[in-house]
Design an enzyme around this catalytic site. Structure first.
Site, PDB file in Angstrom:
ATOM      1  N   GLU A 268      21.344   3.072 -18.825  1.00 58.20           N
ATOM      2  CA  GLU A 268      22.140   3.177 -17.605  1.00 58.20           C
ATOM      3  C   GLU A 268      22.549   4.636 -17.386  1.00 58.20           C
ATOM      4  OE1 GLU A 268      25.803   1.063 -18.112  1.00 58.20           O
ATOM      5  OE2 GLU A 268      26.650   1.788 -16.239  1.00 58.20           O
TER       6      GLU A 268
ATOM      7  N   ASP B  76      26.786   0.850 -20.721  1.00 57.83           N
ATOM      8  CA  ASP B  76      28.156   1.101 -21.140  1.00 57.83           C
ATOM      9  C   ASP B  76      28.825  -0.192 -21.581  1.00 57.83           C
ATOM     10  OD1 ASP B  76      27.860   3.724 -20.497  1.00 57.83           O
ATOM     11  OD2 ASP B  76      28.881   3.603 -18.558  1.00 57.83           O
TER      12      ASP B  76
ATOM     13  N   ASP C 257      31.374  -1.614 -20.714  1.00 54.74           N
ATOM     14  CA  ASP C 257      32.429  -1.990 -19.761  1.00 54.74           C
ATOM     15  C   ASP C 257      31.884  -2.994 -18.758  1.00 54.74           C
ATOM     16  OD1 ASP C 257      30.763  -0.564 -18.143  1.00 54.74           O
ATOM     17  OD2 ASP C 257      32.152   1.091 -17.752  1.00 54.74           O
TER      18      ASP C 257
ATOM     19  N   ASP D 109      30.977  -2.742 -15.617  1.00 49.61           N
ATOM     20  CA  ASP D 109      29.787  -2.328 -14.874  1.00 49.61           C
ATOM     21  C   ASP D 109      28.549  -2.431 -15.747  1.00 49.61           C
ATOM     22  OD1 ASP D 109      31.142  -1.853 -12.593  1.00 49.61           O
ATOM     23  OD2 ASP D 109      31.371   0.315 -12.915  1.00 49.61           O
TER      24      ASP D 109
END
Ligand code: 28G
Length: 655
Positions: free
Chosen positions: A438, A511, A513, A515
């Site tokens: 990403e 990541d 998180d 997203d």
């Protein structure tokens, strides 16, 4: 949850070496404790939950024989599980050959169930069919009670050995049935904590597949107290309704038929939705035949035939039109096919492919007749369905043309691999891996930090198309998706060829998180819908980047004065340990994204073969996986919101 990420490749898959000293005569139940995986699949969460299913299956068998209507499952405070049924109760009379009570034989002799000859059940479920005795051996405590002839009989066991005789412990009046309590042995299982939602999914499925049976699940543990009741008079018809809860059906009635003859039964329910995906769940004796088999082939052939015949007869297709293909006819279809038979033969890698040849023609015949009849009797619904199939046919034609174009382009183009791909030099797919990363900055670090020989990097820029909401030709126009397909080398959809896959590890690196979880879900949706073999064959992984870096002093050596932790829990523990050792105040960095790590850190924590943790993505349960992807990626906002709210704590890992 649908994606069981507990399966990490271990020596079991790698194949241990055998030598003469290890070969021994196996008898009794000892081998079960030595090689539990051979009997229950694994000693991870899957195997643990399998124990419950194994016991419940005995109650279900009793229900299928027509003597039991109610099954109650309870998870007790100490993680023991109780199963109670209202069947005839386990026989306790002396076994003619063993000279022991039948109950003791059933509980302590391997495969005892099959040894009663003659009076066996007509259809019998159970993935491995190993029976209660295996669960008994893998439990440090087990208790069985049988209510029969006015008395309650009880026997207890530990690790498969009886710790009491069969004793009468009370009266039960006219009540009959069976109660089993077991506590899994910590020496055997990696973890002994049962998951309510895993049990719920399986028990609900069992209730759908056996209409009329009432199954309840109660969780008595601490703050998790919960209860569910699964009882469906409509059986698999309600299963289809449940599967389609977050989809938009295009016709009101669920097509349903069943047919029973002496030793064979078939039951089918289906309904079309406006989605682009095909969801067909097939079962044989309540076992989810993930690899399909003869019943599924019979169904598909017959459906294609019936729809084409009707379309011609109703003049929705013309005599010289090309017939609709099976794929066109199944787009947007949700179907459940459940067959029951006396001697099922399970084949395939995971023994989930039905092999009995006579099932093919049986299901074919019943399906051709019934589907054709439904279409004739419901011309308005038939019209909607066939128009949808024709639309699918046209979209597929368009997609084929788009694909031809890209193929021609790549054939002319000598450097046909995507420009953004930093490929590895290794040519053997088994030794090669590709990181889908990403963001460009993390992509840069990954390119710099990687092992150039064996690790390829493909950075993802921009959004990934939500394939759940896009048609095939739109998907093939997305650059990100095209790049990925080209890099993998194995094609897509009906042209997919796993042999051509260029990397045997596809590692999603996002990541830690929300997203990141979202991007991972989008990628998994793409794989699950269009290249499911990648997941089925275990080629897809998620990288686990650390959440924290903890330094004491210079912080030069991992494990000495430098640590990376991967969860809040791990971080808390590390800080507590350091405090206990009286170390100087550690310096803590919280990583908000992969981009914050330099090349060396990224290599050290996430990519280095020796330090990293990869989580393999496997689909445990196709039905649940389909629902999760529909919920997460589909059109309807309220269910998605609800799902995310309810599963917020899973968001980082479970999908
Ligand atoms: C509560 C948790 C798990 C069970 C029965 C009922 C019978 C039985 C069980 O017989 C011998 C072998 C296969 C038929 C059968 C009772 C016939 C007459 C039973 C259970 C004979 C074992 N009366 N209920 N076993 N079978 N429930 N629940 O285990 O062919 S096991």
């Amino acid at each position: 949850m649908a994606l069981d990420e507990s399966k990490k490749p271990g020596p079991e898959q790698g194949g241990e070496e055998y030598n003469a000293s290890q070969i021994q005569v196996l008898e009794g139940l000892d081998p079960v404790r030595k090689r539990p995986g051979m009997y229950i699949g694994s000693t991870g969460p899957r195997g643990l939950h399998h124990c419950v299913y194994e016991i419940v299956d005995n109650s279900v068998d009793e229900a299928l024989a027509g003597f039991c209507t109610n099954i109650q499952v309870t998870i007790h405070e100490d993680n023991s599980v109780e199963v109670l049924d209202n069947g005839r109760g386990m026989p306790v009379d002396e076994h003619p050959k063993m000279h022991k009570p039948a109950m003791e034989v059933i509980m302590t002799v391997l495969h005892a169930g099959g040894k009663f000859g003659g009076g066996g059940y007509k259809v019998s479920g159970g993935l491995h069919g190993v029976g209660a005795s295996v669960v008994n051996v893998l439990s440090d405590f087990m208790q069985v009670e049988s209510m029969r002839g006015g008395k309650i009989y009880r026997q207890t066991y530990s690790k498969g050995k009886k710790t009491s005789e069969v004793e009468v412990v009370g009266d039960c009046g006219r009540q009959t049935g069976c109660r089993v309590i077991f506590h899994p042995d910590k020496e055997i299982f990696d973890e002994i904590e049962f998951s309510y939602s895993t049990l719920e999914t399986h028990l609900r499925e069992t209730a759908f597949l056996n209409k009329g049976i009432k199954i309840s699940l109660t969780d008595e543990r601490g703050d998790k107290k919960k209860k569910g009741v699964y009882h469906y008079e409509g059986g698999i018809k309600e299963y289809v309704k449940f599967q389609n809860a977050n989809k938009q059906p295009i016709h009101p009635d669920i097509i349903y038929y069943e047919y029973k003859k002496k030793d064979q039964e078939v039951e089918v329910a289906m309904q079309y939705t406006d989605s682009y995906t095909e969801v067909i769940l097939s079962y044989a004796n309540n076992i989810n035949t993930v690899e399909g088999g003869t019943h599924l082939v019979g169904f598909k052939t017959a459906l294609t035939r019936a729809v084409n015949n009707y379309a011609l007869k109703a003049k929705l297709l013309k005599e010289n039109d090309e017939p609709l293909s099976g794929e066109d006819i199944r787009e947007g279809l949700t179907a459940i096919i459940s067959v029951k038979l006396t001697e099922p033969q399970f084949e395939g890698q995971t023994k989930t492919k039905l092999g009995n040849m006579d099932m093919r023609s049986f299901v074919d015949q019943v399906t051709t007749e019934n589907v054709f009849a439904f279409l004739e009797e419901n011309p308005a619904q038939a019209r909607v369905i066939i128009e949808k199939c024709i639309k699918a046919y046209r979209a597929r034609e368009a997609a084929r043309k788009a694909r031809d174009l890209t193929r021609r382009k790549t054939a002319l183009d000598s450097t046909s691999l995507p420009g953004k791909l930093a490929d590895c030099s290794e040519k053997d797919p088994a030794l090669s891996e590709i990181f889908i990363v990403e963001g460009d900055s993390a992509g840069g670090s990954a390119k710099e930090g990687r092992d150039r020989k064996r690790q390829a990097i493909l950075p993802l820029r921009g959004k990934i198309l939500n394939v759940e909401k896009a048609s095939a030709d739109r998907m093939l126009r997305s650059d990100t998706i095209k790049d990925m397909i080209t890099a993998f080398g194995c094609g897509i959809g009906s042209e997919f060829n796993i042999e051509k896959l260029r990397y045997h590890k596809i590692i999603i690196m996002t990541d830690a998180d929300v997203d990141g979880a979202h991007i991972r879900t989008l990628l998994l949706t793409l794989f699950f819908r269009h290249m499911p073999k990648l997941i089925e064959e275990g080629y897809v992984y998620a990288a686990q980047p650390p959440l924290f870096r903890v330094k004491v002093g210079k912080g030069e050596k991992v494990g000495k004065d430098l640590w990376y932790t991967y969860s809040d829990k791990e971080q808390e523990k590390l800080l507590a340990d350091l405090a206990a050792q009286g170390k100087t105040k550690p310096e803590i960095q919280r990583y908000k994204g992969l981009g914050e790590m330099d090349a060396e850190q990224l290599w050290e924590t996430t990519m280095d073969y020796n330090n990293r943790t990869l989580v393999q993505i496997t689909v445990d349960d196709m039905a649940a996986a389909d629902q999760i992807f529909t919920t997460l990626m589909g059109d309807k906002v309220p269910p998605r919101k609800k799902f995310i709210e309810e599963n917020a704590h899973y968001a980082t890992l479970d999908v």
